[in-house]
Design a protein around this motif. Structure first.
Motif, PDB file in Angstrom:
ATOM      1  N   PRO A  86       0.830  -1.210   0.000  1.00  0.00           N
ATOM      2  CA  PRO A  86       0.000   0.000   0.000  1.00  0.00           C
ATOM      3  C   PRO A  86       0.867   1.265   0.000  1.00  0.00           C
ATOM      4  O   PRO A  86       2.007   1.234   0.469  1.00  0.00           O
ATOM      5  N   GLN A  88       1.254   3.920   1.669  1.00  0.00           N
ATOM      6  CA  GLN A  88       1.879   4.607   2.810  1.00  0.00           C
ATOM      7  C   GLN A  88       3.305   4.118   3.050  1.00  0.00           C
ATOM      8  O   GLN A  88       4.045   4.727   3.802  1.00  0.00           O
TER       9      GLN A  88
ATOM     10  N   LEU B  11       0.712  -2.341  10.164  1.00  0.00           N
ATOM     11  CA  LEU B  11       1.082  -1.019   9.648  1.00  0.00           C
ATOM     12  C   LEU B  11       1.491  -1.102   8.182  1.00  0.00           C
ATOM     13  O   LEU B  11       1.105  -0.269   7.375  1.00  0.00           O
ATOM     14  N   LEU B  13       0.754  -3.385   5.953  1.00  0.00           N
ATOM     15  CA  LEU B  13      -0.287  -3.830   5.027  1.00  0.00           C
ATOM     16  C   LEU B  13      -1.598  -3.055   5.152  1.00  0.00           C
ATOM     17  O   LEU B  13      -2.568  -3.393   4.496  1.00  0.00           O
ATOM     18  N   ALA B  14      -1.624  -2.004   5.978  1.00  0.00           N
ATOM     19  CA  ALA B  14      -2.858  -1.229   6.146  1.00  0.00           C
ATOM     20  C   ALA B  14      -3.320  -0.684   4.801  1.00  0.00           C
ATOM     21  O   ALA B  14      -2.527  -0.107   4.057  1.00  0.00           O
ATOM     22  N   GLY B  15      -4.580  -0.874   4.482  1.00  0.00           N
ATOM     23  CA  GLY B  15      -5.126  -0.364   3.231  1.00  0.00           C
ATOM     24  C   GLY B  15      -4.830  -1.254   2.047  1.00  0.00           C
ATOM     25  O   GLY B  15      -5.012  -0.865   0.896  1.00  0.00           O
TER      26      GLY B  15
END
Lengths: 272, 72
Positions: A86, A88, B11, B13-15
């Motif tokens: 992802p 972030q 954290l 792999l969030a989203g």
């Protein structure tokens, strides 16, 4: 006759010759010699339009182009592997890095590669792939761990001919495990153990740390709050023979230059 | 696929479920085949270089995340 005479001596006639510069040279001397140096020329200095645009758009100025014989590869954030992470995450993408390393090996201008690491680890296979390709480069390589070189960053740090760690940089050594989904069959543990062996084998064969010492660091209890393992900071990593030297940018570049010179001299004596 | 990292996987792999790759497409950028992603406003971001010429990967204007224009 004085210039400041207040009346005309002869009416209607300007009384003196005004001071003037000589006429400009209309036909300067020419020479047929193409190497003729015309002497001092006016140099116009200033910023080109592009530079001003770069400042406006990106907040940076363009660094003047100096061809370096050293290529710097930075490995930051998560090492992204078979799975796109992802957004972030800051990631280093192996599908970009691996062909870059191929190009560096082929390039005639690049004589040495500096690897700068500040990574929190990532995909085991991607990390090992990058480490293996760095280890198999014929050109001299040095690595510098700044900030952190954790987990899968460790094999990448030791894959170079000579490795440096900044005094405050840290390396976390801990076992590989699956957090989240764990399938309770024996093969899962065996599989993870095998993956771990790949990493341990690579690290012990590319650095001077012994397998026994490394496994001891990996399974030590009481150092990490949520995990077993060890955090090595600067000198600690050198003391256990994982990294060659504590140092910074200048040491890493000087060592690389030295290795390049040795290679040019035909020593062929690149040692790990 | 094993992530070997001291960071918490939640954290990292969030989203992960929200990742959308539908706006990605294959074009040619400065003569180099590449995958780009539309990021709105007619702008495109380079995702991956597909060239088989390794020297294309050392070109300073082509890297993942660079804003690019497709060749017409």
């Amino acid at each position: 006759m004085s210039y400041y005479q207040s009346f005309d001596e002869v009416p209607g006639v300007f009384p003196y010759q005004p001071p003037s510069r000589p006429d400009p040279e209309t036909y300067p001397e020419r020479t047929d010699n193409p190497n003729h140096d015309p002497g001092d020329r006016t140099r116009v200095t200033g910023k080109s339009k592009n530079t001003i645009e770069a400042v406006k758009e990106m907040g940076t100025t363009q660094v003047p182009e100096i061809k370096s014989n050293i290529h710097c590869l930075t490995i930051v954030g998560q090492i992204e592997g078979h799975l796109v992470l992802p957004p972030q995450n800051k990631t280093t993408k192996y599908e970009h890095l691996i062909p870059q390393l191929v190009a560096l090996e082929q390039s005639t201008e690049i004589e040495g590669v500096l690897i700068v690491l500040n990574t929190v680890g990532g995909d085991v296979e991607a990390g090992l792939a990058i480490a293996e390709i760095i280890a198999s480069l014929s050109k001299p390589t040095t690595s510098l761990v700044l900030g952190g070189g954790h987990s899968i960053g460790v094999p990448i740090a030791v894959s170079t001919n000579y490795s440096f760690i900044a005094e405050t940089a840290s390396m976390t050594i801990h076992p590989i495990r699956l957090t989240g989904l764990v399938i309770g069959v024996p093969q899962t543990y065996e599989y993870l153990d095998k993956m771990q062996d790949r990493v341990v084998r690579f690290i012990t064969s590319h650095s001077r740390v012994t397998e026994e010492r490394f496994r001891d660091l990996m399974f030590r209890t009481g150092e990490l709050a949520r995990d077993i393992g060890t955090v090595l900071i600067g000198q600690d990593a050198v003391d256990c023979n994982l990294v060659d030297e504590v140092g910074g940018m200048s040491q890493a570049i000087n060592k690389l230059k030295q290795l390049i010179d040795e290679r040019k001299a035909g020593d062929g004596g690149l040692k790990h | 696929m094993i992530l070997y990292t001291p960071m918490q996987l939640e954290l990292v792999l969030a989203g992960f479920e929200k990742l959308d790759r539908s706006s990605e497409r294959e074009v040619t950028v400065n003569g180099v085949p590449a995958i780009v992603k539309d990021i709105g406003g007619g702008k495109m971001e380079l995702v991956q270089i597909l060239s088989t010429n390794p020297m294309d990967f050392l070109r300073s204007e082509l890297y993942p995340g660079a804003l690019v224009k497709a060749d017409s």
